[in-house]
Design a protein around this motif. Structure first.
Motif, PDB file in Angstrom:
ATOM      1  N   PHE A  13       0.811  -1.206   0.000  1.00  0.00           N
ATOM      2  CA  PHE A  13       0.000   0.000   0.000  1.00  0.00           C
ATOM      3  C   PHE A  13       0.852   1.266   0.000  1.00  0.00           C
ATOM      4  O   PHE A  13       0.432   2.307  -0.471  1.00  0.00           O
ATOM      5  N   GLY A  14       2.058   1.198   0.580  1.00  0.00           N
ATOM      6  CA  GLY A  14       2.806   2.412   0.846  1.00  0.00           C
ATOM      7  C   GLY A  14       4.047   2.604   0.016  1.00  0.00           C
ATOM      8  O   GLY A  14       4.011   3.177  -1.066  1.00  0.00           O
ATOM      9  N   ALA A  15       5.199   2.088   0.498  1.00  0.00           N
ATOM     10  CA  ALA A  15       6.492   2.477  -0.060  1.00  0.00           C
ATOM     11  C   ALA A  15       6.637   2.142  -1.529  1.00  0.00           C
ATOM     12  O   ALA A  15       7.346   2.836  -2.258  1.00  0.00           O
ATOM     13  N   THR A  16       6.002   1.072  -2.019  1.00  0.00           N
ATOM     14  CA  THR A  16       6.136   0.734  -3.434  1.00  0.00           C
ATOM     15  C   THR A  16       4.905   1.138  -4.237  1.00  0.00           C
ATOM     16  O   THR A  16       4.654   0.600  -5.303  1.00  0.00           O
ATOM     17  N   ALA A  17       4.128   2.093  -3.738  1.00  0.00           N
ATOM     18  CA  ALA A  17       2.971   2.577  -4.497  1.00  0.00           C
ATOM     19  C   ALA A  17       3.476   3.425  -5.652  1.00  0.00           C
ATOM     20  O   ALA A  17       3.635   4.626  -5.545  1.00  0.00           O
ATOM     21  N   ALA A  18       3.759   2.775  -6.782  1.00  0.00           N
ATOM     22  CA  ALA A  18       4.404   3.446  -7.906  1.00  0.00           C
ATOM     23  C   ALA A  18       3.511   4.505  -8.545  1.00  0.00           C
ATOM     24  O   ALA A  18       3.998   5.393  -9.210  1.00  0.00           O
ATOM     25  N   HIS A  19       2.234   4.403  -8.350  1.00  0.00           N
ATOM     26  CA  HIS A  19       1.327   5.424  -8.864  1.00  0.00           C
ATOM     27  C   HIS A  19       0.049   5.388  -8.042  1.00  0.00           C
ATOM     28  O   HIS A  19      -0.428   4.337  -7.681  1.00  0.00           O
ATOM     29  N   PRO A 305      -1.116  14.699 -15.868  1.00  0.00           N
ATOM     30  CA  PRO A 305      -1.784  14.033 -17.007  1.00  0.00           C
ATOM     31  C   PRO A 305      -1.871  12.517 -16.861  1.00  0.00           C
ATOM     32  O   PRO A 305      -1.366  11.763 -17.693  1.00  0.00           O
ATOM     33  N   THR A 306      -2.522  12.042 -15.806  1.00  0.00           N
ATOM     34  CA  THR A 306      -2.742  10.606 -15.614  1.00  0.00           C
ATOM     35  C   THR A 306      -4.168  10.392 -15.119  1.00  0.00           C
ATOM     36  O   THR A 306      -4.745  11.248 -14.446  1.00  0.00           O
ATOM     37  N   ASP A 307      -4.728   9.239 -15.443  1.00  0.00           N
ATOM     38  CA  ASP A 307      -6.112   8.945 -15.059  1.00  0.00           C
ATOM     39  C   ASP A 307      -6.266   7.446 -14.830  1.00  0.00           C
ATOM     40  O   ASP A 307      -6.365   6.670 -15.774  1.00  0.00           O
ATOM     41  N   GLY A 308      -6.283   7.029 -13.557  1.00  0.00           N
ATOM     42  CA  GLY A 308      -6.454   5.630 -13.222  1.00  0.00           C
ATOM     43  C   GLY A 308      -5.180   4.824 -13.380  1.00  0.00           C
ATOM     44  O   GLY A 308      -4.162   5.312 -13.884  1.00  0.00           O
ATOM     45  N   MET A 309      -5.233   3.576 -12.937  1.00  0.00           N
ATOM     46  CA  MET A 309      -4.071   2.697 -13.064  1.00  0.00           C
ATOM     47  C   MET A 309      -4.463   1.262 -12.743  1.00  0.00           C
ATOM     48  O   MET A 309      -5.482   0.986 -12.103  1.00  0.00           O
ATOM     49  N   THR A 310      -3.620   0.331 -13.198  1.00  0.00           N
ATOM     50  CA  THR A 310      -3.668  -1.070 -12.792  1.00  0.00           C
ATOM     51  C   THR A 310      -2.253  -1.461 -12.409  1.00  0.00           C
ATOM     52  O   THR A 310      -1.294  -1.087 -13.104  1.00  0.00           O
ATOM     53  N   VAL A 329       8.456  -4.820  -4.946  1.00  0.00           N
ATOM     54  CA  VAL A 329       8.467  -4.127  -6.224  1.00  0.00           C
ATOM     55  C   VAL A 329       7.031  -4.051  -6.729  1.00  0.00           C
ATOM     56  O   VAL A 329       6.239  -4.976  -6.530  1.00  0.00           O
ATOM     57  N   ARG A 330       6.681  -2.943  -7.352  1.00  0.00           N
ATOM     58  CA  ARG A 330       5.337  -2.766  -7.904  1.00  0.00           C
ATOM     59  C   ARG A 330       5.442  -2.113  -9.277  1.00  0.00           C
ATOM     60  O   ARG A 330       6.135  -1.108  -9.451  1.00  0.00           O
ATOM     61  N   TYR A 331       4.734  -2.703 -10.241  1.00  0.00           N
ATOM     62  CA  TYR A 331       4.682  -2.155 -11.595  1.00  0.00           C
ATOM     63  C   TYR A 331       3.266  -1.686 -11.877  1.00  0.00           C
ATOM     64  O   TYR A 331       2.299  -2.412 -11.608  1.00  0.00           O
ATOM     65  N   SER A 332       3.139  -0.473 -12.429  1.00  0.00           N
ATOM     66  CA  SER A 332       1.825   0.121 -12.689  1.00  0.00           C
ATOM     67  C   SER A 332       1.676   0.510 -14.147  1.00  0.00           C
ATOM     68  O   SER A 332       2.587   1.113 -14.732  1.00  0.00           O
TER      69      SER A 332
END
Length: 366
Positions: A13-19, A305-310, A329-332
């Protein structure tokens, strides 16, 4: 298993919240409050977004280049028991932030534009645990905020809002069933009002001109849960609602020049997360999670300029004695959007963007 949740899930939820939606960065989790005994932790995340777009032919076209610099995210927390019923926690985080840097020499209309928003928060929480497995908690959050921007395509505009401190609160309730590793917590975070002493300059209005810009960071609600689903296996997740539709930064000169806000959002943001964790042996646990934010549509500011993410994330927890080290690690995949510049819609089209974040957290029980 409890150790697995408060390490791997909280890091997801926190430190790797890439977006995250709008300018959300830390997620404002209170998971540390449920650690056992006296506990301290430190976390560090490195986030590398890649966000670029293409300008409208009405504004000369051009590729923007990557306008979202990498940044670091730091956090720390301390939790201790007063007695069998009462406990407390102190949490430091950087809840909101933004970094914008459009490269020069691209031919894109916003080239050379920069913006920064920086925040720091210290939260104190007191928790009372009832015999019925229900606990109540609440606390005070002191938060600082500062912002600055340089936007050449708006009459050579520059603006800087000095750091200001504001105070808010949080309140929550939790239910636990240790025999099945069940916990559900619901936390409300109030909005915090800042009044930034602002200095602005532009080719049209001159300067430096001074004023006060009021900025309210949004109220939010976090619902977090965990439950055992098999031996040594845990299901965890949550949803965060943040009231971004009421967020607005409108310095006086910028409003005069453009008739609009420097930064604002049309919709609230819901951030969903779901994961599974498993203990491999006495030393190692692993977790995998997914995250989602729905695209709201419409036109966005060129400073966001961003809207939403997965997203997808992986975490590993190494435990040795009283110490545990969590890495993740987190990829968005960042949602596509279009921007507005004055009466031009769209001014830019941003698609195919992504971000990757790495994080590490060290916790110690004593």
């Amino acid at each position: 298993m409890k150790s697995l949740y408060t390490s791997a899930a909280a890091l997801a939820f926190g430190a790797t919240a890439a977006h995250a939606g709008a300018i959300d960065r830390s997620g404002q989790s209170v998971a540390v409050l449920f650690e056992e005994g006296r506990y301290v932790e430190f976390s560090l995340g490195s986030i590398n977004p890649d966000v670029s777009g293409t300008g409208s032919v009405l504004l000369g076209g051009g590729e923007s280049g990557d306008m979202a610099p990498s940044y670091l995210q730091f956090g720390a927390a301390y939790k201790a028991d007063i007695n069998d019923q009462w406990s407390y926690a102190l949490i430091y985080d950087q809840p909101f932030g933004a970094d914008v840097d459009y490269p020069g020499g691209t031919g894109y209309f916003a080239q050379g534009s920069t913006a920064e928003l920086d925040s720091h928060a210290l939260t104190g929480i007191l928790r009372y645990k009832m015999p019925s497995n229900v606990s109540f908690y609440g606390g005070i959050r002191a938060q600082s905020l500062e912002a600055k921007s340089n936007i050449p395509f708006v009459a050579g505009y520059t603006g800087e809002g000095d750091r200001d401190w504001g105070v808010g609160y949080l309140a929550g309730v939790a239910y636990e069933r240790p025999d099945i590793a069940l916990r559900i917590s619901l936390t409300y975070n109030s909005e915090i009002t800042h009044k930034l002493d602002t200095t602005e300059s532009s080719l049209v209005l001159g300067g430096p001109n001074t004023s006060v810009t009021e900025v309210d960071t949004p109220q939010s609600v976090n619902l977090e849960f965990q439950t055992g689903i098999a031996e040594d296996t845990l299901l965890f997740g949550g949803v965060r609602w943040a009231d971004w539709s009421d967020f607005d930064i409108t310095p006086a000169d910028y409003q005069t020049l453009t008739g609009g806000s420097l930064v604002s959002y049309n919709d609230d943001v819901y951030t969903w997360s779901l994961g599974v964790g498993r203990r491999i042996n006495d030393n190692w646990s692993v977790a995998a999670s997914v995250g989602y934010e729905e695209q709201n549509g419409g036109f966005f500011t060129n400073l966001g300029p961003t809207d939403g993410m997965t997203s997808v994330g992986l975490s590993a927890v190494y435990t040795e004695g009283n110490m545990k080290i969590t890495s993740g690690v987190r990829y968005s995949w960042i949602g596509d959007t279009e921007t507005r510049a004055g009466a031009v819609e769209p001014a830019g089209t941003f698609d195919g963007n992504d971000a990757i974040g790495f994080g590490v957290k060290v916790g110690y029980t004593f």
